[in-house]
Structures are given as structure tokens and as C-alpha cells.
Design an enzyme around this catalytic site. Sequence first.
Site, PDB file in Angstrom:
ATOM      1  CG  ASN A 288      -1.864  -1.143   1.274  1.00  0.00           C
ATOM      2  OD1 ASN A 288      -1.497  -2.214   1.734  1.00  0.00           O
ATOM      3  ND2 ASN A 288      -3.075  -0.955   0.794  1.00  0.00           N
TER       4      ASN A 288
ATOM      5  CB  ILE B  90      -0.925   6.167   0.985  1.00  0.00           C
ATOM      6  CG1 ILE B  90       0.366   6.671   1.632  1.00  0.00           C
ATOM      7  CG2 ILE B  90      -1.603   5.142   1.887  1.00  0.00           C
ATOM      8  CD1 ILE B  90       0.142   7.402   2.933  1.00  0.00           C
ATOM      9  CB  CYS B  91      -2.769   2.008  -2.679  1.00  0.00           C
ATOM     10  SG  CYS B  91      -4.095   1.331  -3.674  1.00  0.00           S
ATOM     11  CG  LEU B  92      -6.040   3.188   3.422  1.00  0.00           C
ATOM     12  CD1 LEU B  92      -5.699   1.730   3.698  1.00  0.00           C
ATOM     13  CD2 LEU B  92      -5.515   4.076   4.549  1.00  0.00           C
TER      14      LEU B  92
ATOM     15  CB  THR C  76      -5.729   6.498  -2.905  1.00  0.00           C
ATOM     16  OG1 THR C  76      -5.519   5.784  -1.675  1.00  0.00           O
ATOM     17  CG2 THR C  76      -5.565   7.990  -2.657  1.00  0.00           C
TER      18      THR C  76
END
Length: 753
Positions: free
Chosen positions: A593, A600-602, A607
Site C-alpha cells: 500500500n 498511499i493506496c487505501l 485512493t
Amino acid sequence: SESSSLGDLENTDSFYGGEACSVIANLDETIKRIDDFLLFERQFLHGDIVCLASDSQGQPGKVFNVEMTVNMETVDGRKIENADCKNLQRIRSVSADDYVVRGPWLGKVEKTVDHLTVLFDDGTLSHFSADGAEKIISLSQDVVEDSLQPLYPGQRVSVEFPSLKRSARWLCGVLRKNRKEQQGTVLDVDTGVAFIHWLFCADISSEKDCVPSSRQDSKNLTVLSAFPHASWQLGDWCMLPLERETNQNFQNAAVIVKTKTKVDVMWQDGSRSLGLDSCLLLPVNMIEAHDFWPDAFVSEKGTSDDRNFPRYGIVRSVDAREQTAEVKWCKPSSLSCIDFEETVSCYELVEHPGYSFCLGEAVYRVGEEKNGESSSYFGNVFGFRNGYVEVKWADGLTIEVAPYEISRINSDENASAFLQDGVENEEDVKQSFMNSFSSITTGLFDFLRKSYAKAVDDDGKYICEEEDESLKPPAMAPCSSEKRGSFLQFDMVSDFSDHHFAEASGMEEAQVRRSWLKTVHNEWSSLAKDLPETIYVRAYEGRIDLLRAAIVGTQGTPYHDGLFFFDIRLPLEYPNEPPKVHYNSFGLRINPNLYESGEICLSLLNTWTGSESEAWNSKSSSLIQLLLSLQALVLNEKPYFNEAGYDSLMGKAEGEKNAVRYNENALLVNCRSMLCHLNKPPKNFEALVTEHFRSRCRNILTACRAYLNGAPVCNPFSVECCERQRSSTGFRIGISKLHAKLLEAFLEKGFDC
């Protein structure tokens, strides 16, 4: 009578029985043809990663050669079996989406126009363009229809000629007067004109403005393809060699109805399997960053940001179980000057950014000298041998070259050239830009420093903080120095110069409303009172929209004892929109993540597309929730399953094996991150970094020594886990080097280790 009735019944049975037999026979033949067409096998291409179907958990391998045979059906219904694909030809020399070369230019075909020759039934012969005024109608019943290539040699067609405009050129005879339609047979089809989108010029000395015309005669183009024989698929039309014993004056066209593929595989340990049926193999779709294969070019981690690489390596073999690789190290400009060969940890290696060539990939030669006897600028990677790259050039010659003599064709070539021209990296570009506008940003900062004291209420009237006690900064929550140390969980600071969002604009474009200030105040109050012991936050007096958080890695995870810093910005639309968050990565990828770029992949940050319950909710979501999610859900015990789609492997042998390897790499990256923080702690957190590692240095070093003795990641002191699953040799090699570096860094800081 009874006899006549029986006779009628026999005649009826004979008639319908015969019809039934005919129908059944035709149906059986149709079903067989459908079965033959649908009974296709798995196909592989050069460079595909595979494993044995009988041992899916064994070492993976890479396909380095493909041999294909096909069954075909010609336009006249003949069936041909087990034809070698190397003897087949494409109907058209150039097709849409082909990459083509003309001189130093490489382009992609966007559109083609067919030229065809037709022998009419009256003996006349005509050559014309498919986009001319003539209307061409197929009379043949095709085995497989192909809307992209509807014309082929041997096809029966009807040509309607317009009364006025005609593009046909008569090679034999003439069109009879008042004859508007004729039937005939297509003798030849080929691309006459191709429309090219030019992509790249390999000759730096040539004029870049002199781009070739997009309209090109196909005879002036060379198709760039390394393995054309391995790209045939079901339903493709192809050309057969002209049979000498027949009186045909055109090549036979046929459609592929079945494929048979055999492949040669190079396994990670360097062994080879030749002539494997494709049905014995399975594709491997999940490739980790530390998976390597023989002949790969690699460099050491920690040097990938340096443009002057001290050396590069050639992988000889890999032990997939122990995560080690045998590597031959070479000087950057000479294959003959070998440093030495050694066994290294796969976790310490990265693909060499300049030499990460793939089979079939298009490359161009670097420098002005020709490669051997070839005069071509472009070619395809054909193979690897003893540290050299075999390139099949556009003129057909295959020559071995050193990896530094060729270069990949990247879409960001211009950007790379810009970065190399006097500017070291992206950060220097940003810095030089900001220096040019320092006066502007200073004025902006002054405005934002006053934004807290100068706001408007919901009616648009200005208010001051003295007029509303609720807008004053919250009192700091009491903190026990014995329990939490001297570094406060939450505090206000002034210097935000190294904050990722320090240069962000937007607040000056609209008046800061009272409701937004109250929301920020409430967040501050919550952070001051409710932060857990392992999370620290700093807000900024001059930029109330900015915060920085430090999260301590949880025990039992590969992030234990580490520090992780996040820069946060609250947009004016907050809390209707989630905050903007950047991870301070030091260029390290530590979690699926958390990207090297800091992205940040969340789902909570919107995102990543998750369920509605996981997304940001303006009424219930908060900064506390965000920080706890980062600590518990992102920096968790098995981060491998955070990767999209990998959660389906949880509990399965393949997934659990990969999760262990991911944890090993994550812990090594965690140790590198510790060294980065010790060397360059974020502003306003210098005391935390010192306090944190002074109190934990012994525990960190003891854990490293336990890992050296084979303890599994996340549980360095668990005897039960240690006996059940030992760490890999590659991990232990990596941790031994990092243990020495950490010890040196701790002693340099004066810590009692």
C-alpha cells in the site's frame, strides 16, 4: 390392406431413416469440427514465467524458446495437419499495430490499405486498391470470418465497377464496355500503403524535425519482430508455400483451426527442460521484485539511484527456496573485466534499470558505430548468452552485443534525458524550481500563518481567534515521561519547510470558513487526548492545514521497532473530502500500500476502490481512524495479502509461502529505513528518533542475531515458530550485513548497545 400398409411403412422408414442418417452424419461432422476448433491448448510466448502443473509450488522458470505446429483448413476445404509455423507466411507484409522501421525511425502502424490482384473469369487480370471506387464482395464461404482481413488469395469475389471513376489498373485484357460487375479469384493481397505514427529516432545526429511522412509505401518499411513463428493464434489466416506440382498461379490461404505448442524452459537453478508440452505447464502471474532468472542483469540495492553504477551483475543461478543467487560482477563498461563471483541474497538485488531487457523487446544501438556487420538502428532481443545480449536486427542479422551497447525504447525517454542534462534527480528539479520562486512562496506562507487568526463565519463575516475560544489551539494532554518518554504525543511546532505539502496552494483561493477551523480544532483536540502510545503527531502553527505523524511498527509484524512517517494535509473541503497523505519512503517499497513515490493506496483515502463501509465518511471518519488504519491494517502481520487480488490466496500454500518471503524482504527494508531515519530524521522529530532507537537498539540487535540463527520473521524470540519454519539463507545474508550497519550507526550516536 395389411400388406400395402406394411409396404408404405417400410418406404416411409426407408425415406426418413435415410434422411435421419444424413442429418446425424452431418451433425456429427459439425460437432467434430466445433470440438476441433474449441479444443485449443494453452499457448506461451518467449519470456513467459511458468511452473510445472505437477509441482505448482516448485521453482518457476522462464520460456526461452517456442516451437509451434498447427492444423489448418484451406479455402477449398483441404485439411493440413502438424504444419511447422516457421514455414507459414502472413498474408500481408505489414498489418495494423505492427512496429516498423525506416532508417533511424521507429513507428507503429495505425492503418493499412490493401492492394490486390484479381483474375476474372473471362481471363482479364486487374490490380487495384481496396479503398478505391470498386466495390468488392466475397463469394466464398469462409471457414472463419476475419473482419480485419476479409481478403485473401484464392478467394472468390465479385467486383462492381463504377460507371465514372475507376481506380483499377488492367494488367491483361480490358474491362468490357458497359460491364459493371465481374466475378473472379483473388491471386494476391498485400499492404500497399501504411499510415505510421512515428515514435522514436535512434540517430541523435539526424534532424529530429525531419519526421518521415505518415503515409508510407509498405515496400519501404521493415517489420520489427523477433519471433513471428510463435505468435500464430486460432482463427489467423496464413499463406502456404506454392505447390510445384499444381498449376495454381496463387499461393494457398488457410485458416488455423488448432495449435500445438512445445516450449524450452530455463529454471531458476540454471537447469533447462526442452520440448515440454504446454499442457504440462502453468503460467505464473505473481512475480515478486526479488525473483530473478539466469542471465538477468542486476545491481545492488542502495546503488539504483546512482547514475554511475560501480558495477553490474549477471545472474548465474537462483536458489528459489533459500532466496540466494550466484552472481558474476562486471565493470560497467567491460564484460572482460570481472570483479568476482559470489552468492548474494536475492533481497539485496534489483533489476539493473538500464539493462532489464526482455525477450522480444525492441532496442536500439547506442553510439554511432555499427554493431558488427549490421547497419540497422533497431532490433529485437533474441536471447542471452554468457553476459551478452543476442539482438536480431531489422536487416535480419543476429549479433551478440554487450548490454551497455544497446538501450530500451522507453516512452519517457525525453524526461530521462532532461533529468540527466545538468540535474541529478527529480528532487533537484523541485528544489531548483522552488528557489526561483522563493519570494512568492514566502508571501504565501505569511498569508497562511495568519489564516488561523483570520477567518470568516458561515455568514461571510470576519472573526478573530480572540472572539471565539473554540478556535484556539487545544491544550496539550498531560503525558507521563516515565510511561511515554519526554517526547509529547501531540504538540505544535513552527518549522514545516521539509513537509511534503509545504508548497501546496489552495487556501489563498478561498476564505477559510469558521466551520473548517472548528473541524480542525476538533481533530487537534482528539489527537491530543486519544492518541495511542505508539503514534506521535505534530501540527504547525503557521500552516494549520498540515500535520506530520510518526507510527511505531507493531510487534509481531515485519515492521516491529521501525518508525514510519506520514505527511498530512487537510483540504478546504475537509471533512467532506479525505485528507491528502504522503508516506516518507526514502525511495524504499516497504508495503503493497506504500509506494516508493510516497503514494498511499487505501480505501479510507479514496485512493483505492473498496466497499462503501471502507471509504471515507465525512460524518464518522477522522484522523485518529486514519492513523490507526495505517498502523493496524497497512503495517500488519502479513502485508503480502494487502496486494489487490492476493487476499484470495490467504490460507493456501502458494499464498502463505509468498507471504513469508514478502515478510523477509519487508523486514530488511524496515532495517534500511531505520538507517535512513538515523542519518536524516524528519524535522521536529529528531528527539523522537533519538529517544526511540536509544531505548530499542538492544532489542533490535538481539532480534537481528535471532534471525541470523534462523528465527522466522515477526517472531525472533519464539522457539516454537523457530522450529517450525526457519528463515531463508538469502534473508540471513541480508540481515547479517544490516546488523553490522545498525550496530555501527547506534554506536556512532552514543547508544548503549
